[in-house]
Design a protein around this motif. Structure first.
Motif, mmCIF file in Angstrom:
data_model
loop_
_atom_site.group_PDB
_atom_site.id
_atom_site.type_symbol
_atom_site.label_atom_id
_atom_site.label_comp_id
_atom_site.label_asym_id
_atom_site.label_seq_id
_atom_site.Cartn_x
_atom_site.Cartn_y
_atom_site.Cartn_z
ATOM 1 N N THR A 45 -49.149 -30.373 -4.754
ATOM 2 C CA THR A 45 -49.948 -31.571 -4.918
ATOM 3 C C THR A 45 -49.260 -32.468 -5.936
ATOM 4 O O THR A 45 -48.576 -31.982 -6.840
ATOM 5 N N GLU A 46 -49.427 -33.744 -5.774
ATOM 6 C CA GLU A 46 -48.866 -34.686 -6.738
ATOM 7 C C GLU A 46 -49.920 -35.120 -7.747
ATOM 8 O O GLU A 46 -49.664 -35.950 -8.604
ATOM 9 N N ASP A 47 -51.118 -34.512 -7.643
ATOM 10 C CA ASP A 47 -52.225 -34.837 -8.529
ATOM 11 C C ASP A 47 -52.832 -33.534 -9.051
ATOM 12 O O ASP A 47 -53.916 -33.138 -8.650
ATOM 13 N N GLY A 82 -50.254 -33.970 -12.924
ATOM 14 C CA GLY A 82 -49.131 -34.402 -12.111
ATOM 15 C C GLY A 82 -48.757 -33.396 -11.039
ATOM 16 O O GLY A 82 -49.597 -32.685 -10.513
ATOM 17 N N PHE A 83 -47.476 -33.334 -10.720
ATOM 18 C CA PHE A 83 -46.955 -32.512 -9.632
ATOM 19 C C PHE A 83 -47.137 -31.024 -9.936
ATOM 20 O O PHE A 83 -46.786 -30.566 -11.015
ATOM 21 N N VAL A 103 -41.119 -30.710 -10.564
ATOM 22 C CA VAL A 103 -41.376 -32.130 -10.317
ATOM 23 C C VAL A 103 -41.211 -32.396 -8.824
ATOM 24 O O VAL A 103 -40.608 -31.597 -8.111
ATOM 25 N N GLY A 104 -41.725 -33.503 -8.374
ATOM 26 C CA GLY A 104 -41.564 -33.893 -6.989
ATOM 27 C C GLY A 104 -40.196 -34.501 -6.765
ATOM 28 O O GLY A 104 -39.578 -35.028 -7.682
ATOM 29 N N THR A 124 -40.877 -34.978 1.216
ATOM 30 C CA THR A 124 -40.915 -34.613 -0.199
ATOM 31 C C THR A 124 -40.930 -33.096 -0.356
ATOM 32 O O THR A 124 -41.344 -32.363 0.545
ATOM 33 N N TRP A 161 -40.362 -29.880 -3.838
ATOM 34 C CA TRP A 161 -40.362 -29.659 -5.280
ATOM 35 C C TRP A 161 -38.927 -29.488 -5.757
ATOM 36 O O TRP A 161 -38.047 -29.082 -5.012
#
Length: 145
Positions: free
Chosen positions: A7-9, A15-16, A121-122, A134, A136
């Motif tokens: 998830t990016e949220d 965050g990621f 991080v993404g 996308t 990781w």
């Protein structure tokens, strides 16, 4: 992007985050996620699997570089310039499991050391005119090994 793997949220504005599942009976955590049954052979059974965000940080367990184009059946444009990439195995902070991934662009094996702290991080795996895929990546935090 593989649905349900990250998830990016993240929770609390985190965050990621990678997403795994945790068994309520034995507390084993799985990544990639497991939605059908607990894969722990020592689980007493009867538990439910719930989605959990995984640790945003971990320590480098091992690393190497990819200096060749992957062979078929992988799709690889032979006319595109080849960019070596760095693979890193990271032991996640809380879970103690090792997750494999690429580093962020620009990080090479010369920049890494076993025990070094990294964060997830993404990043973009591939993109074309219609879509971006996308994934990781791991980025050094500057924390000592």
């Amino acid at each position: 992007m593989v649905s349900g793997w990250f998830t990016e949220d993240g929770p609390d504005g985190g965050g990621f985050r990678l997403l795994g599942t945790r068994c309520s009976a034995c507390t084993a955590v799985f990544f990639p996620r497991e939605d059908a049954y607990c894969r722990n052979p020592h689980c007493p059974g009867g538990g439910e699997l719930a989605e959990v965000p995984l640790s945003p940080r971990g320590r480098v367990w091992s690393f190497t570089d990819g200096r060749y184009r992957p062979p078929a059946p992988y799709v690889c444009d032979p006319d595109a310039p080849w960019e070596p990439y760095t693979l890193v195995a990271v032991e996640l902070e809380a879970e103690g499991m090792v997750v494999l991934g690429q580093t962020v662009p620009g990080v090479t094996v010369a920049d890494l050391a076993v025990g070094m702290e990294v964060e997830v991080v993404g990043g973009v795996l591939n993109e074309d005119a219609e879509a971006a895929w996308t994934t990781w990546r791991f980025k050094p935090t500057g924390g000592a090994a």
